[in-house]
Design a protein around this motif. Structure first.
Motif, PDB file in Angstrom:
ATOM      1  N   GLU A  33     -13.873  25.140   0.490  1.00 34.65           N
ATOM      2  CA  GLU A  33     -13.671  24.088  -0.508  1.00 34.65           C
ATOM      3  C   GLU A  33     -12.563  23.121  -0.068  1.00 34.65           C
ATOM      4  OE1 GLU A  33     -13.287  25.589  -4.577  1.00 34.65           O
ATOM      5  OE2 GLU A  33     -11.627  24.189  -4.832  1.00 34.65           O
ATOM      6  N   GLU A  34     -11.484  23.689   0.469  1.00 32.37           N
ATOM      7  CA  GLU A  34     -10.358  22.831   0.826  1.00 32.37           C
ATOM      8  C   GLU A  34     -10.708  21.847   1.949  1.00 32.37           C
ATOM      9  OE1 GLU A  34      -7.192  25.653   1.076  1.00 32.37           O
ATOM     10  OE2 GLU A  34      -7.184  25.804  -1.118  1.00 32.37           O
ATOM     11  N   TYR A  35     -11.597  22.240   2.832  1.00 27.97           N
ATOM     12  CA  TYR A  35     -12.038  21.318   3.891  1.00 27.97           C
ATOM     13  C   TYR A  35     -12.854  20.172   3.305  1.00 27.97           C
ATOM     14  CZ  TYR A  35     -10.391  24.285   7.615  1.00 27.97           C
ATOM     15  OH  TYR A  35      -9.590  24.986   8.463  1.00 27.97           O
ATOM     16  N   LEU A  36     -13.505  20.480   2.209  1.00 28.45           N
ATOM     17  CA  LEU A  36     -14.325  19.435   1.578  1.00 28.45           C
ATOM     18  C   LEU A  36     -13.466  18.317   0.991  1.00 28.45           C
ATOM     19  CD1 LEU A  36     -17.279  21.040  -0.420  1.00 28.45           C
ATOM     20  CD2 LEU A  36     -17.430  19.338   1.387  1.00 28.45           C
ATOM     21  N   TYR A  37     -12.249  18.659   0.597  1.00 29.51           N
ATOM     22  CA  TYR A  37     -11.403  17.657  -0.049  1.00 29.51           C
ATOM     23  C   TYR A  37     -11.235  16.395   0.804  1.00 29.51           C
ATOM     24  CZ  TYR A  37      -9.985  21.332  -3.373  1.00 29.51           C
ATOM     25  OH  TYR A  37      -9.959  22.305  -4.313  1.00 29.51           O
ATOM     26  N   THR A  38     -10.825  16.585   2.072  1.00 27.96           N
ATOM     27  CA  THR A  38     -10.616  15.394   2.911  1.00 27.96           C
ATOM     28  C   THR A  38     -11.951  14.735   3.231  1.00 27.96           C
ATOM     29  OG1 THR A  38     -10.559  16.813   4.834  1.00 27.96           O
ATOM     30  CG2 THR A  38      -8.437  16.024   4.012  1.00 27.96           C
ATOM     31  N   ALA A  39     -12.995  15.569   3.318  1.00 24.65           N
ATOM     32  CA  ALA A  39     -14.316  14.999   3.583  1.00 24.65           C
ATOM     33  C   ALA A  39     -14.720  14.087   2.429  1.00 24.65           C
ATOM     34  CB  ALA A  39     -15.344  16.110   3.767  1.00 24.65           C
ATOM     35  N   MET A  40     -14.448  14.530   1.221  1.00 26.19           N
ATOM     36  CA  MET A  40     -14.832  13.752   0.046  1.00 26.19           C
ATOM     37  C   MET A  40     -13.959  12.517  -0.124  1.00 26.19           C
ATOM     38  SD  MET A  40     -15.419  16.851  -2.705  1.00 26.19           S
ATOM     39  CE  MET A  40     -16.080  15.925  -4.097  1.00 26.19           C
ATOM     40  N   GLU A  41     -12.679  12.659   0.153  1.00 20.60           N
ATOM     41  CA  GLU A  41     -11.753  11.568  -0.141  1.00 20.60           C
ATOM     42  C   GLU A  41     -11.624  10.553   0.973  1.00 20.60           C
ATOM     43  OE1 GLU A  41      -8.137  13.564  -1.249  1.00 20.60           O
ATOM     44  OE2 GLU A  41      -8.519  12.959  -3.321  1.00 20.60           O
ATOM     45  N   GLN A  42     -11.601  11.075   2.212  1.00 14.93           N
ATOM     46  CA  GLN A  42     -11.345  10.170   3.339  1.00 14.93           C
ATOM     47  C   GLN A  42     -12.489  10.154   4.333  1.00 14.93           C
ATOM     48  OE1 GLN A  42      -7.725  11.876   4.828  1.00 14.93           O
ATOM     49  NE2 GLN A  42      -6.913  11.989   2.772  1.00 14.93           N
ATOM     50  N   TYR A  43     -13.551  10.859   4.033  1.00 12.14           N
ATOM     51  CA  TYR A  43     -14.674  10.974   4.965  1.00 12.14           C
ATOM     52  C   TYR A  43     -14.194  11.438   6.341  1.00 12.14           C
ATOM     53  CZ  TYR A  43     -16.739   8.162   1.242  1.00 12.14           C
ATOM     54  OH  TYR A  43     -17.149   7.695   0.034  1.00 12.14           O
ATOM     55  N   ARG A  44     -13.349  12.436   6.317  1.00 12.50           N
ATOM     56  CA  ARG A  44     -12.833  13.033   7.545  1.00 12.50           C
ATOM     57  C   ARG A  44     -12.874  14.532   7.404  1.00 12.50           C
ATOM     58  NH1 ARG A  44     -10.339   9.580  10.692  1.00 12.50           N
ATOM     59  NH2 ARG A  44     -10.006   7.559   9.725  1.00 12.50           N
ATOM     60  N   LEU A  45     -13.027  15.186   8.534  1.00 11.70           N
ATOM     61  CA  LEU A  45     -13.051  16.639   8.525  1.00 11.70           C
ATOM     62  C   LEU A  45     -12.026  17.119   9.547  1.00 11.70           C
ATOM     63  CD1 LEU A  45     -14.759  18.774   7.086  1.00 11.70           C
ATOM     64  CD2 LEU A  45     -16.391  18.628   8.952  1.00 11.70           C
ATOM     65  N   HIS A  46     -11.047  17.879   9.071  1.00 10.17           N
ATOM     66  CA  HIS A  46     -10.076  18.491   9.995  1.00 10.17           C
ATOM     67  C   HIS A  46     -10.543  19.907  10.218  1.00 10.17           C
ATOM     68  CE1 HIS A  46      -7.094  15.314   9.575  1.00 10.17           C
ATOM     69  NE2 HIS A  46      -7.430  15.278   8.308  1.00 10.17           N
ATOM     70  N   ILE A  47     -10.775  20.219  11.465  1.00  9.65           N
ATOM     71  CA  ILE A  47     -11.278  21.563  11.700  1.00  9.65           C
ATOM     72  C   ILE A  47     -10.500  22.197  12.850  1.00  9.65           C
ATOM     73  CG2 ILE A  47     -13.168  21.545  13.419  1.00  9.65           C
ATOM     74  CD1 ILE A  47     -14.122  22.265   9.967  1.00  9.65           C
ATOM     75  N   VAL A  48     -10.223  23.483  12.724  1.00  7.52           N
ATOM     76  CA  VAL A  48      -9.493  24.187  13.776  1.00  7.52           C
ATOM     77  C   VAL A  48     -10.513  24.873  14.683  1.00  7.52           C
ATOM     78  CG1 VAL A  48      -7.808  25.994  14.291  1.00  7.52           C
ATOM     79  CG2 VAL A  48      -7.527  24.556  12.259  1.00  7.52           C
ATOM     80  N   ILE A  49     -10.444  24.530  15.977  1.00 11.48           N
ATOM     81  CA  ILE A  49     -11.363  25.202  16.885  1.00 11.48           C
ATOM     82  C   ILE A  49     -10.595  26.126  17.825  1.00 11.48           C
ATOM     83  CG2 ILE A  49     -13.281  23.559  16.788  1.00 11.48           C
ATOM     84  CD1 ILE A  49     -12.178  22.270  19.315  1.00 11.48           C
ATOM     85  N   LYS A  89     -19.502   9.584   8.231  1.00  7.47           N
ATOM     86  CA  LYS A  89     -19.983   8.373   7.569  1.00  7.47           C
ATOM     87  C   LYS A  89     -19.758   8.552   6.067  1.00  7.47           C
ATOM     88  CE  LYS A  89     -22.662   6.860  11.230  1.00  7.47           C
ATOM     89  NZ  LYS A  89     -23.529   7.937  11.748  1.00  7.47           N
ATOM     90  N   PRO A  90     -19.473   7.484   5.366  1.00  8.80           N
ATOM     91  CA  PRO A  90     -19.330   7.603   3.909  1.00  8.80           C
ATOM     92  C   PRO A  90     -20.602   8.219   3.309  1.00  8.80           C
ATOM     93  CG  PRO A  90     -18.632   5.436   4.647  1.00  8.80           C
ATOM     94  CD  PRO A  90     -19.245   6.116   5.835  1.00  8.80           C
TER      95      PRO A  90
END
Ligand SMILES: Nc1ncnc2c1ncn2[C@@H]1O[C@H](COP(=O)(O)OP(=O)(O)O)[C@@H](O)[C@H]1O
Ligand SMILES: [Mg+2]
Length: 352
Positions: free
Chosen positions: A129-145, A159-160
């Motif tokens: 859920e927390e990853y979705l926050y930035t995706a929803m607000e800024q259309y960005r995904l921060h992911i740890v690989i 993309k928006p």
């Protein structure tokens, strides 16, 4: 034929067995346009207006959350919304999103303005859920690989898009998550008139003739729920067919309902077991756990499926200490209500 009850959404014995066939049926009978979508005027009116406004501004539609009991049309609305926007629809569900990385493929595949539909969105793990926050607000995904010393965080631009969530348990959504939806709409149970209209359309789609009165009788026992109505219709169609009746009439409805274990007043065997558990306590409030154990269902199912119907029909009351049967519940079971009915809870609600 095994008696079957209302739809429980996904799990639980009520939905088992016939689930695949019913899902296929849902798809066949699902309205293809807003024009075919019966009722929920307020919700539909709002959604169509927001769609029109977003299209006019050439903007992406705000994220939307549809809540309400199973079978009321949340998935249908999401489908119609995407169609009306003229965008692609990607579908997943809360439980399918186990790890944050499950989001990556889904989100990066979305084109500008596309809709990502997440069913049972309240079942998304908190970490995802927390990853979705930035995706929803800024259309960005921060992911740890990678892991350990090689671990690094990458940022993926998206993309928006529009996230559409559906939930039967809006209360289980965290406040920060809920607040990220610009459109929040609640679906309400349907009236008998609306369900009769839905059934008339379904009968047409299924190419079966039906008397208006017969459809109304089915609608009256469908717990305000189109999916339940459509399921009943299919079973009753089977009866009519086997008995070589040309159309669905009052007699086929009676026979079908008997086979389905649904009584004249719309209560099925499980509803009766719920009432029995309440009445057995003799007027002392009964907890959700006890009711769930008595009928062999999950607490969530009791809360989402059985209780709302019994509440609406005036058989049950919710109190801070638990659930109470009303006078009507005692009457229904043919049990004398305890004499010490000083509690207001034992009187049926007004305006029945
Ligand atoms: N407003 C409506 N008008 C006509 N049919 C409906 C409506 N809402 C739901 N249905 C029917 O009920 C079934 C269940 O709807 P669905 O959208 O899957 O419910 P939910 O996602 O809320 O569980 C669908 O097959 C659809 O045919
Ligand atoms: Mg659905």
């Amino acid at each position: 034929m095994k008696p079957s009850g209302p739809d429980t959404g996904r799990d639980g014995p009520l939905a088992s067995g016939a689930l695949d066939a019913d899902e296929a049926l849902d798809a066949t009978l699902r309205p293809r346009t807003f024009g075919e979508f019966v009722g929920q005027e307020r919700v539909v009116g709002n959604v169509r207006l927001y769609i029109a406004a977003a299209r006019e501004r050439k903007e992406v539609l705000d994220h939307a959350l549809f809540s309400g009991p199973p079978g009321l049309g949340k998935t249908t609305l999401a489908t119609l919304l995407a169609r009306d926007l003229g965008v692609n629809l990607r579908t997943t569900s809360g439980p399918a999103l186990e790890r944050p990385r499950d989001l990556v493929g889904l989100l990066t595949d979305l084109g500008e303005g596309d809709v990502l539909f997440i069913d049972e969105i309240h079942r998304i793990p908190r970490a995802v859920e927390e990853y979705l926050y930035t995706a929803m607000e800024q259309y960005r995904l921060h992911i740890v690989i990678d892991q350990g010393p090689d671990a690094r965080s990458v940022e993926i631009a998206l993309k928006p898009f529009t996230l559409v969530g559906a939930t039967t348990r809006e209360g289980l959504l965290s406040a920060p998550f809920r607040s990220r939806f610009g459109i929040l709409e609640k679906l309400e149970p349907y009236s008998v008139e609306e369900l009769t209209r839905i059934l008339a359309r379904s009968a047409k789609v299924l190419s079966v003739g039906a008397d208006e009165g017969a459809l109304r009788a089915v609608a009256a026992r469908s717990r305000g729920t189109p999916r339940v109505a459509n399921r009943f219709l299919r079973r009753i169609r089977d009866v009519a067919q086997v008995e070589r009746r040309e159309r669905i009439d009052a007699a086929s409805v009676r026979e079908g309902m008997r086979r389905l274990g649904v009584s004249e007043d719309g209560l099925d065997a499980t509803d009766v077991r719920v009432l029995e558990a309440l009445v057995r306590a003799g007027g002392v409030p009964v907890g959700l756990k006890t009711i769930a154990a008595a009928i062999g269902e999950e607490e969530g199912t009791v809360e989402e499926v059985y209780e709302p119907f019994l509440l609406r029909e005036g058989y049950l009351l919710r109190t801070a200490r638990g659930r109470l049967p009303t006078l009507r519940a005692f009457e229904r079971l043919g049990v004398a209500a305890p004499a010490s009915t000083g509690q207001p809870g034992l009187f049926p609600p007004e305006a029945r």
